[in-house]
Each structure stands twice: as C-alpha cells, then as structure tokens.
Design an enzyme around this catalytic site. Sequence first.
Site, PDB file in Angstrom:
ATOM      1  N   ARG A   1     -39.320 -44.362 -17.840  1.00  0.00           N
ATOM      2  CA  ARG A   1     -39.857 -45.044 -19.023  1.00  0.00           C
ATOM      3  C   ARG A   1     -38.783 -45.853 -19.731  1.00  0.00           C
ATOM      4  NH1 ARG A   1     -42.263 -40.342 -18.466  1.00  0.00           N
ATOM      5  NH2 ARG A   1     -40.838 -39.269 -19.849  1.00  0.00           N
TER       6      ARG A   1
ATOM      7  N   GLU B   1     -33.383 -27.681 -17.449  1.00  0.00           N
ATOM      8  CA  GLU B   1     -33.764 -26.316 -17.824  1.00  0.00           C
ATOM      9  C   GLU B   1     -33.862 -25.442 -16.563  1.00  0.00           C
ATOM     10  OE1 GLU B   1     -37.106 -26.374 -20.347  1.00  0.00           O
ATOM     11  OE2 GLU B   1     -36.903 -24.262 -20.914  1.00  0.00           O
TER      12      GLU B   1
HETATM   13  P1  AMP Z   1     -33.309 -35.125 -21.943  1.00  0.00           P
HETATM   14  O1  AMP Z   1     -33.684 -33.685 -22.005  1.00  0.00           O
HETATM   15  O2  AMP Z   1     -32.872 -35.672 -23.289  1.00  0.00           O
HETATM   16  O3  AMP Z   1     -32.308 -35.406 -20.879  1.00  0.00           O
HETATM   17  O4  AMP Z   1     -34.649 -35.909 -21.575  1.00  0.00           O
HETATM   18  C1  AMP Z   1     -34.890 -36.177 -20.248  1.00  0.00           C
HETATM   19  C2  AMP Z   1     -35.924 -37.232 -20.045  1.00  0.00           C
HETATM   20  O5  AMP Z   1     -37.164 -36.549 -20.099  1.00  0.00           O
HETATM   21  C3  AMP Z   1     -35.957 -38.371 -21.037  1.00  0.00           C
HETATM   22  O6  AMP Z   1     -35.654 -39.556 -20.330  1.00  0.00           O
HETATM   23  C4  AMP Z   1     -37.374 -38.396 -21.557  1.00  0.00           C
HETATM   24  O7  AMP Z   1     -38.007 -39.583 -21.151  1.00  0.00           O
HETATM   25  C5  AMP Z   1     -38.071 -37.238 -20.900  1.00  0.00           C
HETATM   26  N1  AMP Z   1     -38.645 -36.273 -21.823  1.00  0.00           N
HETATM   27  C6  AMP Z   1     -38.086 -35.140 -22.264  1.00  0.00           C
HETATM   28  N2  AMP Z   1     -38.921 -34.468 -23.055  1.00  0.00           N
HETATM   29  C7  AMP Z   1     -40.045 -35.219 -23.136  1.00  0.00           C
HETATM   30  C8  AMP Z   1     -41.296 -35.083 -23.826  1.00  0.00           C
HETATM   31  N3  AMP Z   1     -41.558 -34.006 -24.594  1.00  0.00           N
HETATM   32  N4  AMP Z   1     -42.223 -36.046 -23.673  1.00  0.00           N
HETATM   33  C9  AMP Z   1     -41.969 -37.110 -22.904  1.00  0.00           C
HETATM   34  N5  AMP Z   1     -40.826 -37.309 -22.235  1.00  0.00           N
HETATM   35  C10 AMP Z   1     -39.873 -36.375 -22.353  1.00  0.00           C
END
Ligand code: AMP
Length: 189
Positions: free
Chosen positions: A77, A114
């Site tokens: 995205r 995770e």
């Molecule tokens: P991060 O945990 O910050 O590395 O997030 C990883 C990726 O997962 C990001 O690029 C977000 O686009 C996606 N992501 C994480 N949590 C969500 C969520 N609750 N809804 C949509 N996309 C998410």
Amino acid sequence: MTLGPTVQSVEAAARDALDRLVLDVEDFPEPGIVFKDITPLLADHDGFAAVVAALAAAGRDADGTVVVDKVIGMEARGFILAAPVALALGTGFVPVRKAGKLPRAAHAVSYALEYGDATLELHRDAIAPGERVLLVDDVLATGGTVKATRELVQRCGGVCTGVAVLMELSFLPGRATVGDLPVTSLMTV
Ligand code: AMP
C-alpha cells in the site's frame, strides 16, 4: 490575490477523508487484528487527493520548498500513496519490495514480525549517496517496516529525513521503534 490552501486546511481535509473513508475490518488477516482498509479512500478522488497533499507536506519545509530527493513506498500500500506524493513533490519514486521481487542487485534487511520474520529489499543504485529520502506508508504499527527501510536507505548512502503515514496505531510502539526519525501521521488511532 488568491491564497493557496494552508497546511492546516490540507491536514483538516485529509483527516476528514480518513474519518469518512477508512474502514475497520475486525479479525483480518487473523483473529485480534483490526485491519485498516483504505480502499474506499483510494476510490474517492477528493479523499485520495487530500491525503496525498497532506503526506506531501512532509517533504517540504515551512516555506514550501521541497527538501527531499526521492520518495520511497513500501510494498504494497505504500506504493499507492508514495507514487503520487513523489509526483506532487517533483521527485522520483522508489519501491522497497518484499524478498525476491527486485530484478537487479539489491540490499536486503530482515526484521522480526510478531510471528516469524520478513525481508525487505532495495535496488543498490536506487538511492544515490547523500540523497534525502521521505518514506511513505499507510499505517505505522510496530515500526519494523520503517526501521528496516531506513537501514536499506543507509546502506545505499542515503539519508531518511522522515516518514509520513496516514495512521499510526497508538497502542503499538511504532514511534519508539523508529527512534529519531521524524514521523508525520495524519491520524492517531
Ligand atoms: P509495522 O508493524 O509498522 O512494520 O507495519 C507493517 C505493515 O503492515 C505496514 O506497512 C502496514 O501497511 C501494515 N499494517 C500493520 N498493521 C495494520 C493494520 N492494523 N491495518 C492495516 N495495515 C496494517
């Protein structure tokens, strides 16, 4: 004389669009996760334009001067948001991709999720030494994606000046994970 929109009015329009057009999808992709679905936002011209304008402000200084040389979007995205931000700023767009997708020599950084881990890659010649880079994504969650991408930019010799996201999840330690990298978040949820 006609004045252009202020930074405040651009941010307000973006927040209004996020309020109206982002859907919460419970238990996707797995139980316990509330997925932020931005597809209705992308399908709305005015909403999409509002968030792109607000994200692009992160690549300008207080006078409106563009202060970045490249905009990076993280698969998938992030691509959709970072490409129009790059065009708005008059810079190039660079994709950071999941492992095995880039066709030429790439730097790779692995990081913990995770459950299990993930690897992101960046073409070695995508960022020139000294270039200033803005990172763009939809959601800042744990911050692992941003941290890994910053490391990829550093391996190229570039400098991340900030990260701009539509939303940050306040119950996760995204800000702490990205350390001293300035975060522009249009909405905190
Ligand atoms: P991060 O945990 O910050 O590395 O997030 C990883 C990726 O997962 C990001 O690029 C977000 O686009 C996606 N992501 C994480 N949590 C969500 C969520 N609750 N809804 C949509 N996309 C998410």
